[in-house]
Design an enzyme around this catalytic site. Structure first.
Site: not given
Ligand code: TYM
Length: 332
Positions: A110, A193, A196
């Site tokens: 990032k 991957k 967004k």
């Molecule tokens: P975020 O918002 O990017 O994504 C949310 C969830 O979706 C999963 N994900 C995917 N899984 C499979 N294939 C993909 N292409 C894909 N893109 C996203 C992510 O693995 C996630 O589970 N940092 C985290 C948010 C967060 C969090 C936490 C998660 C903040 N605190 C505590 C777990 C526990 C994030 O940005 O996810």
């Protein structure tokens, strides 16, 4: 089973989020004590606009409810309503090591070439994520593959804190990563991957896309001219084809082998229309519910407020134990 997970409220809920994480959140509500949140505090690690952030936080709450997260069974809230997240992050910052954060691949991705201009929040992001799960003494954290490294860091922080303070303040959380859809890839590039932040909207399927747009995105998805093979090994060097088979299996909730036994020998001229139909059939009811819910800001705010109160109460014991373990006279 104490289940905790979060999603950033920026952008749309896409098929990667849905299949990689949210489907498992919904399943785990059956027998877990679940806390699901919108990670709005994480969102400010990149530049945001205030009006957009509050609107997209509500919208993501609506998307989760439409996907099957039930606010009567699970605690659904946004991080900013529970100050304990930010508080615990600071308390854990004495334990987290610079060397550990320097190894985090997400920061490298990032920040890119602009490390000096990146926010402190982008660097410290994984410490807030550790606080998110340790605060609730989570045992299971359902996420996609890309969050595994952050959860390993949360375990390292918890272990070091317990050892350094000679306490058992934190429970070590286990990542729960589904088998089939752990990593859904971009429709335009099988090596990236689905995300967004991809500038091309054609790379992902969003919950808010209508049926025609979904069908168009599947039709235009990058593939190759070969027919589908009989086994997944035959897709080892064909990442785009493998991704579409994976998406089909995850949507149909069957093993990838079953998809190949149905489509082996057929080309994408047959497979893509079937995948488009299946995607529309699964997402249509979700997107209909989302459209019903998304403009009812009063109802959404009430859900998040009630969730925030429940979450704050659940977070209080671990937070006060942390102050105590550090010898901080907090009055908690
Ligand atoms: P975020 O918002 O990017 O994504 C949310 C969830 O979706 C999963 N994900 C995917 N899984 C499979 N294939 C993909 N292409 C894909 N893109 C996203 C992510 O693995 C996630 O589970 N940092 C985290 C948010 C967060 C969090 C936490 C998660 C903040 N605190 C505590 C777990 C526990 C994030 O940005 O996810």
């Amino acid at each position: 089973m104490r289940v905790v997970s979060g999603i950033q409220p920026t952008g749309n809920l896409h098929l990667g989020n849905y299949l990689g994480a949210i489907v498992n959140w919904v399943k785990m509500q059956e027998d877990g004590d679940c806390f699901f949140f919108l990670a709005d505090l994480h969102a400010i690690s990149l530049p945001t606009n205030a009006a957009e952030l509050s609107a997209s936080t509500r919208e993501m709450a609506a998307a989760l409810i439409a996907s099957g997260v039930d606010p009567d069974r699970s605690t659904l809230f946004n991080q900013a309503r529970v100050p304990a997240h930010a508080e615990l992050q600071w308390l854990l910052s004495g334990t987290a090591r610079m060397g550990w954060l320097n190894r985090m691949t997400q920061f490298k991705e990032k920040s890119g070439k602009n490390k000096e201009g990146s926010s402190i929040a982008l660097y410290a992001y994984p410490v807030l994520q550790a606080a998110d799960v340790l605060l609730y003494r989570a045992t299971h954290v359902p996420v996609g593959e890309d969050q595994k490294q952050h959860l390993e860091l949360a375990r390292d922080i918890a272990e070091k804190f317990n050892t350094d303070t000679n306490t058992e303040t934190f429970v070590l959380p286990e990542p729960y990563i589904g088998k089939t859809a752990a990593r859904i890839m971009s429709l335009r590039d099988g090596s990236a991957k689905m995300s967004k932040s991809d500038p091309s909207d054609m790379s992902r399927i969003n919950l808010s896309d209508d049926s025609d747009l979904i069908a168009k995105k599947v039709r235009k998805a990058r593939t190759d001219p070969e027919p589908l093979p009989e086994t997944m090994e035959g897709l080892a060097e064909r990442p785009e084809a493998r991704n579409l088979v994976t998406i089909y299996a995850a949507l149909a909730n069957v093993p990838t082998a079953d998809v190949l036994s149905e489509f082996a020998g057929k080309g994408f001229g047959d497979f893509k229309p079937a995948l488009a139909d299946l995607t529309v059939a699964v997402l249509e009811p979700v997107s209909a519910r989302f459209n019903e819910l998304k403009d009812d800001t009063t109802a959404l705010d009430a859900i998040l407020e009630a969730g925030g109160e429940k979450a704050a109460a659940a977070a209080a014991p671990a937070l006060s134990d942390t102050y105590r373990a550090l010898g901080l006279l907090s009055g908690r």
